[in-house]
Design a protein around this motif. Structure first.
Motif, PDB file in Angstrom:
ATOM      1  N   MET A 119       5.139 -11.504   0.867  1.00 17.18           N
ATOM      2  CA  MET A 119       5.465 -10.404   1.545  1.00 17.18           C
ATOM      3  C   MET A 119       6.427 -10.547   2.631  1.00 17.18           C
ATOM      4  N   PRO A 123      10.968  -7.540   1.528  1.00 16.62           N
ATOM      5  CA  PRO A 123      10.492  -6.211   1.489  1.00 16.62           C
ATOM      6  C   PRO A 123      10.069  -5.637   0.133  1.00 16.62           C
ATOM      7  N   ILE A 124       8.932  -6.050  -0.456  1.00 19.63           N
ATOM      8  CA  ILE A 124       8.588  -5.701  -1.635  1.00 19.63           C
ATOM      9  C   ILE A 124       7.313  -4.914  -1.630  1.00 19.63           C
ATOM     10  N   LEU A 125       7.280  -3.858  -2.688  1.00 20.09           N
ATOM     11  CA  LEU A 125       5.824  -3.585  -2.976  1.00 20.09           C
ATOM     12  C   LEU A 125       5.312  -3.385  -4.134  1.00 20.09           C
ATOM     13  N   PRO A 144       6.790   3.044  -5.979  1.00 17.06           N
ATOM     14  CA  PRO A 144       6.052   2.875  -4.668  1.00 17.06           C
ATOM     15  C   PRO A 144       6.435   2.953  -3.401  1.00 17.06           C
ATOM     16  N   GLU A 145       7.774   2.766  -3.407  1.00 21.34           N
ATOM     17  CA  GLU A 145       8.629   3.120  -2.040  1.00 21.34           C
ATOM     18  C   GLU A 145       8.604   4.224  -1.643  1.00 21.34           C
ATOM     19  N   ARG A 160       5.134   5.602  -0.744  1.00 22.05           N
ATOM     20  CA  ARG A 160       4.853   5.220   0.580  1.00 22.05           C
ATOM     21  C   ARG A 160       5.309   6.070   1.827  1.00 22.05           C
ATOM     22  N   PRO A 207       0.677  -6.814  -2.877  1.00 27.50           N
ATOM     23  CA  PRO A 207       1.744  -6.363  -2.169  1.00 27.50           C
ATOM     24  C   PRO A 207       1.747  -4.882  -1.934  1.00 27.50           C
ATOM     25  N   LEU A 208       1.284  -4.079  -2.841  1.00 24.31           N
ATOM     26  CA  LEU A 208       1.144  -2.545  -2.487  1.00 24.31           C
ATOM     27  C   LEU A 208       0.052  -2.228  -1.322  1.00 24.31           C
ATOM     28  N   ILE A 246      -0.677  -4.233   1.306  1.00 26.80           N
ATOM     29  CA  ILE A 246      -0.248  -4.923   2.033  1.00 26.80           C
ATOM     30  C   ILE A 246       0.717  -3.818   2.693  1.00 26.80           C
ATOM     31  N   GLY A 247       1.593  -3.428   2.056  1.00 21.87           N
ATOM     32  CA  GLY A 247       2.869  -2.482   2.420  1.00 21.87           C
ATOM     33  C   GLY A 247       2.387  -1.247   2.946  1.00 21.87           C
ATOM     34  N   PHE A 248       1.208  -0.784   2.186  1.00 26.67           N
ATOM     35  CA  PHE A 248       0.837   0.632   2.543  1.00 26.67           C
ATOM     36  C   PHE A 248      -0.106   0.399   3.964  1.00 26.67           C
ATOM     37  N   MET A 292       0.687  -9.575   9.442  1.00 29.36           N
ATOM     38  CA  MET A 292       1.886  -9.458   8.856  1.00 29.36           C
ATOM     39  C   MET A 292       3.036  -8.693   9.284  1.00 29.36           C
ATOM     40  N   THR A 317       7.545  -4.478   6.645  1.00 23.04           N
ATOM     41  CA  THR A 317       8.965  -4.567   5.958  1.00 23.04           C
ATOM     42  C   THR A 317       9.550  -3.172   5.722  1.00 23.04           C
ATOM     43  N   GLY A 318      10.828  -3.225   5.319  1.00 26.88           N
ATOM     44  CA  GLY A 318      11.500  -1.915   5.332  1.00 26.88           C
ATOM     45  C   GLY A 318      11.630  -1.410   3.797  1.00 26.88           C
ATOM     46  N   GLY A 319      11.482  -2.253   2.925  1.00 28.53           N
ATOM     47  CA  GLY A 319      11.365  -1.733   1.335  1.00 28.53           C
ATOM     48  C   GLY A 319      12.743  -1.733   0.823  1.00 28.53           C
ATOM     49  N   LEU A 320      12.705  -2.001  -0.416  1.00 26.89           N
ATOM     50  CA  LEU A 320      14.279  -2.285  -1.199  1.00 26.89           C
ATOM     51  C   LEU A 320      14.581  -0.594  -1.145  1.00 26.89           C
ATOM     52  N   GLU A 353      17.691   3.067  -5.882  1.00 25.85           N
ATOM     53  CA  GLU A 353      19.088   2.979  -6.289  1.00 25.85           C
ATOM     54  C   GLU A 353      19.327   4.378  -6.960  1.00 25.85           C
TER      55      GLU A 353
END
Lengths: 78, 348
Positions: free
Chosen positions: A44, A47-49, B88-89, B92, B123-124, B126-128, B199, B202-205, B208
């Protein structure tokens, strides 16, 4: 010398991604060290989801899918 | 200088479109040939009698296997094309700043179309929550994504018709929304493992840009992956289903799986838990059981339990959730499935 990290905790796609990256590295004939990152706290930091993630020289280039060999080649040449 | 026909990218594009047209035509031709071919093999080539146990079972098997495999490949392809528009990005970003309620509904809907693998649940999650999405809304997504399963949708459509497939999607949405709202109301944030809150967000990829040829290539990859994973279960499930279809007498199951047996819904939910990820093999069997008197609510509850209450995902989520929250999570989802099962038994 490239540093390549595969992010993900042992899913089938992580193994496929690693095998593919190793093949591309071999084909291009460049030197690279591989690292498998399975700890979520470590994963983590990028920047990974969704996994698997591919990190080349500390830069996350792909997440949540298996890229094509051509894409990996382009990233390695950057 | 840029002659569009000799340009390699353009050529590649033309080749993919031509290939796609060819495959589509072959798909429709094959789909229309299945029934006559299955009948011909069973009744003419093998000289089985129409209406006999063995004849019916074999005709059923020879018809259903190619039909379901064709439907799976075709529809997974279309669903995968749709999924290339979601990530997922993006999900979110769409959920950011949404309140409880509307957020739960949106998260459940996005759960259907966002590509998701239970191995990415951590990861999803946590990211959310890191980006400020409420816990209940995050759960609505995490429940809807695996519960409304694309393989299950296609198989229900192929074996039961669009109404049951629609009911399945609808009940999956209702379960995800109700369970998410409940978890949100209970204020369980303290039962998320502490390291999650420490944590860095984070920004996210960066997303593309995809050309249509990329989307088609990716969809084709996921068809190979998904169908490659389930085809054996499909065949095994249809074989058992065909046996039941041919040999078990009608109404044999009314007593144990019919509407009158009140305990059948919770029993179906319990039975579904260890069968995780075998939706492909389970649905043909369930379809045959329904012919023999099992009721739809019970069957749907069983289906939801097979896909929604998955042991591997629960084990993975234990990394970020304390045992109390895991218990609440499983409890609310199980309860929501049971309520939906009774509801359908009542109204249908």
């Amino acid at each position: 010398m490239k540093n390549i990290k595969i992010l993900g905790s042992g899913c089938a796609n992580c193994k496929r991604l690693e095998a593919m990256a190793r093949k591309v590295v071999g084909d291009l004939g460049i030197e690279a060290e591989f690292e498998k990152v399975t700890d979520y706290a470590e994963i983590m930091k990028y920047p990974i989801l969704s996994t698997p993630g591919l990190v080349i020289n500390e830069k996350l280039v792909s997440a949540g899918r298996i890229p094509t060999e051509e894409q990996i080649e382009t990233w390695l040449k950057e | 200088m840029d002659n569009s026909l000799t340009h390699p990218a353009k050529q590649n594009q033309l080749r993919i479109i031509a290939l796609l047209a060819l495959i589509t035509a072959a798909w429709f031709a094959a789909y229309n040939l299945i029934q006559p071919l299955a009948d011909w093999i069973s009744y003419s080539a093998l000289h089985l009698t129409k209406g006999s146990h063995l004849g019916d079972a074999i005709a059923f098997f020879l018809y259903d296997v190619p039909k379901i495999l064709l439907l799976l490949s075709g529809m997974i392809f279309l669903i995968s094309i749709l999924r290339t528009f979601f990530s997922p990005e993006r999900t979110r970003a769409l959920l950011g700043g949404k309140r409880q309620g509307i957020g739960n509904v949106l998260a459940s809907l996005l759960g259907i179309v966002t590509p998701f693998c239970s191995c990415s649940a951590v990861p999803l999650f946590i990211g959310f929550v890191e980006s400020g999405i409420p816990l209940g809304v995050t759960f609505s997504f995490l429940i809807a994504a695996p519960t409304i399963n694309e393989v299950a949708i296609v198989m229900l459509f192929g074996l039961f018709g669009w109404k049951v497939a629609g009911l399945y999607i609808l009940s999956g949405l209702i379960i995800a929304i109700i369970a998410g709202v409940l978890i949100g109301r209970l204020k369980l944030e303290r039962y998320v493992e502490d390291f999650v809150w420490q944590m860095q967000s984070t920004g996210g990829l960066q997303e593309e840009k995809l050309a249509w040829t990329n989307r088609i290539e990716r969809a084709w990859e996921s068809v190979k992956e998904i169908v490659g994973k389930v085809w054996l279960y499909v065949i095994a499930g249809i074989a058992v289903g065909a046996g039941i279809h041919g040999y078990v007498p009608e109404t044999a199951l009314v007593g144990i799986m019919g509407k009158q047996a009140w305990w059948s819904v919770p029993a179906a939910v319990l039975l579904g838990v260890p069968l995780y990820s075998n939706a492909a093999g389970v649905i043909p069997i369930v379809s045959a059981l329904m012919e023999k008197g099992a009721s739809l609510g019970t069957v749907l509850a069983f289906m939801m339990s097979v896909v929604g209450l998955s042991l591997p995902e629960t084990i993975i989520l234990r990394r970020v959730l304390k045992p109390q929250l895991i218990t609440v999570f499983i409890g609310t989802v199980a309860l929501a499935i049971i309520i939906t099962g009774y509801l359908f038994n009542l109204v249908l």
